[in-house]
Every structure is written in C-alpha cells, then in structure tokens.
Design a protein around this motif. Structure first.
Motif, PDB file in Angstrom:
ATOM      1  N   VAL A 119      80.607  60.428  -3.752  1.00 56.89           N
ATOM      2  CA  VAL A 119      80.795  61.243  -4.920  1.00 56.89           C
ATOM      3  C   VAL A 119      82.101  61.512  -5.393  1.00 56.89           C
ATOM      4  O   VAL A 119      82.388  61.545  -6.614  1.00 56.89           O
ATOM      5  CB  VAL A 119      80.022  62.725  -4.611  1.00 56.89           C
ATOM      6  N   ALA A 120      82.872  61.838  -4.364  1.00 56.04           N
ATOM      7  CA  ALA A 120      84.490  62.067  -4.738  1.00 56.04           C
ATOM      8  C   ALA A 120      85.153  60.807  -5.408  1.00 56.04           C
ATOM      9  O   ALA A 120      85.599  61.090  -6.671  1.00 56.04           O
ATOM     10  CB  ALA A 120      85.140  62.314  -3.385  1.00 56.04           C
ATOM     11  N   LYS A 121      84.709  59.601  -5.188  1.00 54.86           N
ATOM     12  CA  LYS A 121      84.999  58.444  -5.773  1.00 54.86           C
ATOM     13  C   LYS A 121      84.709  58.502  -7.191  1.00 54.86           C
ATOM     14  O   LYS A 121      85.556  58.209  -8.237  1.00 54.86           O
ATOM     15  CB  LYS A 121      84.655  57.199  -5.086  1.00 54.86           C
ATOM     16  N   ARG A 122      83.537  58.843  -7.644  1.00 58.30           N
ATOM     17  CA  ARG A 122      82.653  58.755  -8.725  1.00 58.30           C
ATOM     18  C   ARG A 122      83.453  59.822  -9.576  1.00 58.30           C
ATOM     19  O   ARG A 122      83.897  59.691 -10.892  1.00 58.30           O
ATOM     20  CB  ARG A 122      81.389  58.904  -8.847  1.00 58.30           C
ATOM     21  N   ILE A 123      83.869  61.094  -9.256  1.00 57.01           N
ATOM     22  CA  ILE A 123      84.370  62.054  -9.975  1.00 57.01           C
ATOM     23  C   ILE A 123      85.882  61.926 -10.115  1.00 57.01           C
ATOM     24  O   ILE A 123      86.579  62.091 -11.403  1.00 57.01           O
ATOM     25  CB  ILE A 123      84.305  63.547  -8.963  1.00 57.01           C
ATOM     26  N   ILE A 124      86.609  61.121  -9.221  1.00 57.26           N
ATOM     27  CA  ILE A 124      88.130  60.868  -9.400  1.00 57.26           C
ATOM     28  C   ILE A 124      88.296  59.831 -10.340  1.00 57.26           C
ATOM     29  O   ILE A 124      89.147  59.934 -11.131  1.00 57.26           O
ATOM     30  CB  ILE A 124      88.513  60.507  -7.979  1.00 57.26           C
ATOM     31  N   ALA A 125      87.234  58.964 -10.540  1.00 61.07           N
ATOM     32  CA  ALA A 125      87.267  57.889 -11.374  1.00 61.07           C
ATOM     33  C   ALA A 125      86.974  58.250 -13.072  1.00 61.07           C
ATOM     34  O   ALA A 125      87.408  57.793 -13.779  1.00 61.07           O
ATOM     35  CB  ALA A 125      86.486  56.684 -10.927  1.00 61.07           C
ATOM     36  N   ASP A 126      86.042  59.186 -12.953  1.00 63.38           N
ATOM     37  CA  ASP A 126      85.582  59.707 -14.336  1.00 63.38           C
ATOM     38  C   ASP A 126      85.975  61.154 -14.952  1.00 63.38           C
ATOM     39  O   ASP A 126      86.050  61.181 -16.144  1.00 63.38           O
ATOM     40  CB  ASP A 126      84.101  59.850 -14.211  1.00 63.38           C
ATOM     41  N   VAL A 127      86.851  61.962 -13.962  1.00 63.14           N
ATOM     42  CA  VAL A 127      87.008  63.051 -14.602  1.00 63.14           C
ATOM     43  C   VAL A 127      88.491  63.685 -14.138  1.00 63.14           C
ATOM     44  O   VAL A 127      88.986  63.372 -13.218  1.00 63.14           O
ATOM     45  CB  VAL A 127      86.046  64.366 -13.734  1.00 63.14           C
ATOM     46  N   PRO A 128      89.557  63.832 -15.246  1.00 60.94           N
ATOM     47  CA  PRO A 128      90.686  64.316 -14.944  1.00 60.94           C
ATOM     48  C   PRO A 128      91.031  65.710 -14.175  1.00 60.94           C
ATOM     49  O   PRO A 128      91.612  66.410 -14.583  1.00 60.94           O
ATOM     50  CB  PRO A 128      91.297  64.203 -16.174  1.00 60.94           C
ATOM     51  N   GLU A 129      90.042  65.800 -13.042  1.00 59.23           N
ATOM     52  CA  GLU A 129      90.269  67.162 -12.508  1.00 59.23           C
ATOM     53  C   GLU A 129      91.342  67.106 -11.255  1.00 59.23           C
ATOM     54  O   GLU A 129      91.407  65.930 -10.734  1.00 59.23           O
ATOM     55  CB  GLU A 129      88.733  67.633 -11.804  1.00 59.23           C
ATOM     56  N   ARG A 130      91.773  68.348 -10.877  1.00 59.76           N
ATOM     57  CA  ARG A 130      92.846  68.213  -9.824  1.00 59.76           C
ATOM     58  C   ARG A 130      91.782  67.726  -8.505  1.00 59.76           C
ATOM     59  O   ARG A 130      91.037  68.195  -8.367  1.00 59.76           O
ATOM     60  CB  ARG A 130      92.953  69.499  -9.586  1.00 59.76           C
ATOM     61  N   ILE A 131      92.839  66.878  -7.727  1.00 59.77           N
ATOM     62  CA  ILE A 131      92.149  66.421  -6.493  1.00 59.77           C
ATOM     63  C   ILE A 131      91.817  67.587  -5.633  1.00 59.77           C
ATOM     64  O   ILE A 131      90.734  67.404  -4.790  1.00 59.77           O
ATOM     65  CB  ILE A 131      93.316  65.805  -5.739  1.00 59.77           C
ATOM     66  N   SER A 132      92.564  68.827  -5.524  1.00 62.94           N
ATOM     67  CA  SER A 132      92.118  70.048  -4.690  1.00 62.94           C
ATOM     68  C   SER A 132      90.777  70.486  -5.333  1.00 62.94           C
ATOM     69  O   SER A 132      89.941  70.880  -4.493  1.00 62.94           O
ATOM     70  CB  SER A 132      92.963  71.086  -4.925  1.00 62.94           C
ATOM     71  N   ASP A 133      90.422  70.260  -6.550  1.00 61.06           N
ATOM     72  CA  ASP A 133      89.183  70.721  -7.162  1.00 61.06           C
ATOM     73  C   ASP A 133      88.025  69.727  -6.631  1.00 61.06           C
ATOM     74  O   ASP A 133      87.046  70.263  -6.338  1.00 61.06           O
ATOM     75  CB  ASP A 133      89.171  70.953  -8.433  1.00 61.06           C
ATOM     76  N   VAL A 134      88.483  68.359  -6.761  1.00 60.54           N
ATOM     77  CA  VAL A 134      87.296  67.298  -6.094  1.00 60.54           C
ATOM     78  C   VAL A 134      87.140  67.815  -4.806  1.00 60.54           C
ATOM     79  O   VAL A 134      85.975  67.787  -4.141  1.00 60.54           O
ATOM     80  CB  VAL A 134      87.826  65.891  -6.405  1.00 60.54           C
ATOM     81  N   ALA A 135      88.082  67.987  -3.879  1.00 56.42           N
ATOM     82  CA  ALA A 135      87.852  68.088  -2.505  1.00 56.42           C
ATOM     83  C   ALA A 135      86.885  69.628  -2.110  1.00 56.42           C
ATOM     84  O   ALA A 135      86.103  69.452  -1.520  1.00 56.42           O
ATOM     85  CB  ALA A 135      89.271  68.665  -1.691  1.00 56.42           C
ATOM     86  N   GLU A 136      87.268  70.689  -3.222  1.00 54.69           N
ATOM     87  CA  GLU A 136      86.231  71.751  -3.190  1.00 54.69           C
ATOM     88  C   GLU A 136      84.773  71.501  -3.534  1.00 54.69           C
ATOM     89  O   GLU A 136      84.058  71.883  -2.745  1.00 54.69           O
ATOM     90  CB  GLU A 136      86.932  72.719  -3.779  1.00 54.69           C
ATOM     91  N   LEU A 137      84.612  70.763  -4.623  1.00 58.53           N
ATOM     92  CA  LEU A 137      83.774  70.191  -5.015  1.00 58.53           C
ATOM     93  C   LEU A 137      82.756  69.526  -4.049  1.00 58.53           C
ATOM     94  O   LEU A 137      81.440  69.546  -4.127  1.00 58.53           O
ATOM     95  CB  LEU A 137      83.725  69.723  -6.487  1.00 58.53           C
TER      96      LEU A 137
END
Length: 172
Positions: A120-138
């Motif tokens: 999930v994190a790989k897909r989010i990081i590749a597709d969304v310009p969100e902060r890494i800390s937010d991806v970790a939390e999500l």
C-alpha cells in the motif's frame, strides 16, 4: 476538500482519482483522530496481494477464518494490529490464527500485515505527493523511522528514493 472533489470529478484516470481521495482521507484522518474513525486503505490493495493460495485440503472453517481475518486486516490497516489483538477479536488463540494463515496464505499474520502495508505504501508514495510521515501513519506504522527501516528492507530503497525512482520511470 472542494479542490479534491473537483479534481475527482474532472479526472478520467482512476488511479489519479484514488490518489486524490487518499490525500483527502489522510487529512480527514488527522482531523478526526479524537473520534478514532476507521478509514480503510483497501482501495490501494492489489487483488493478487490478498487472494489466498489454493488450499484445497484446508478445512472450510480455516479458510473462512483466514478470509475474515484478511478482510479485517485490510479494513483496519492504518490501525495498530497485533497477532494477539486479532486472535482475541476472532476468539481464537494466537497460535491457531498464525497456523491458519500459514496453511492458507503461506505466511504468518504479522508478515502478511507488513507485506500489505509496504505494498500500500509503495502505491501511495508512487501516486501521491504526500509527506512520508503521513504515508507511515496512514499505513499503520508506529513511527516514520520504523516505516523507513521496514520499507528499505523490503524494497531496497528509502521511501524518498522510491518516490524519485517511480517519478523517473513515469517520465520515460
């Protein structure tokens, strides 16, 4: 929220629409933290990641337990999940739940959760310009540092390197 909704209405690309929705969900999650709203990340989970292996010899009750636990994990991926809390939720022992997962999916419960979170994190990081800390939390990691460590171990890249590599691949 109106900007994201407008983008969703105008976007013909489903993945782009999902990315925009995820950003909105991330912001809503932070806003609603005191209410403990459950927000599913299952739209980011690829079907081949979650389908059980062919287990024709497994008892039906084991298959059912595994599928129910798998669905629960998918819909609570951003929440703290442990083997003992899952076993308690389903009214079985940790040992039994782990054995059923091993039998049906060929992996342990915690390895399955970690793999799913990384996918999930790989897909989010590749597709969304969100902060890494937010991806970790999500994706349910307890800290950004632990997320980065697990992510690098699983992919060979830091989250930032993975994002740069994904963006470079898209441009080519």
């Amino acid at each position: 929220a109106h900007i994201y909704l407008d983008e969703l209405r105008q976007s013909a690309n489903l993945e782009s629409a999902q990315a925009q929705l995820l950003v909105l969900m991330s912001r809503l999650t932070r806003y609603l933290q005191n209410h403990r709203a459950l927000i599913s990340n299952s739209c980011w989970i690829k079907q081949e990641t979650i389908m059980p292996a062919a287990a024709s010899t497994a008892p039906v009750k084991h298959i059912r337990l595994c599928l129910e636990a798998r669905d629960y994990i998918q819909h609570h991926l951003s929440q703290p999940l442990s083997l003992s809390s899952l076993a308690e939720h389903f009214g079985v022992s940790s040992f039994h739940l782990n054995n059923v997962f091993q039998e049906i999916l060929g992996t342990t419960v915690m390895r399955y959760i970690t793999t799913l979170r990384i996918e999930v994190a790989k897909r989010i990081i590749a597709d969304v310009p969100e902060r890494i800390s937010d991806v970790a939390e999500l994706t349910g990691f307890s800290s950004t540092a632990s997320f980065c460590t697990v992510f690098r171990k699983a992919t060979g890249y830091s989250p930032g390197e993975f994002r740069a590599h994904s963006q470079k691949s898209r441009r080519q």
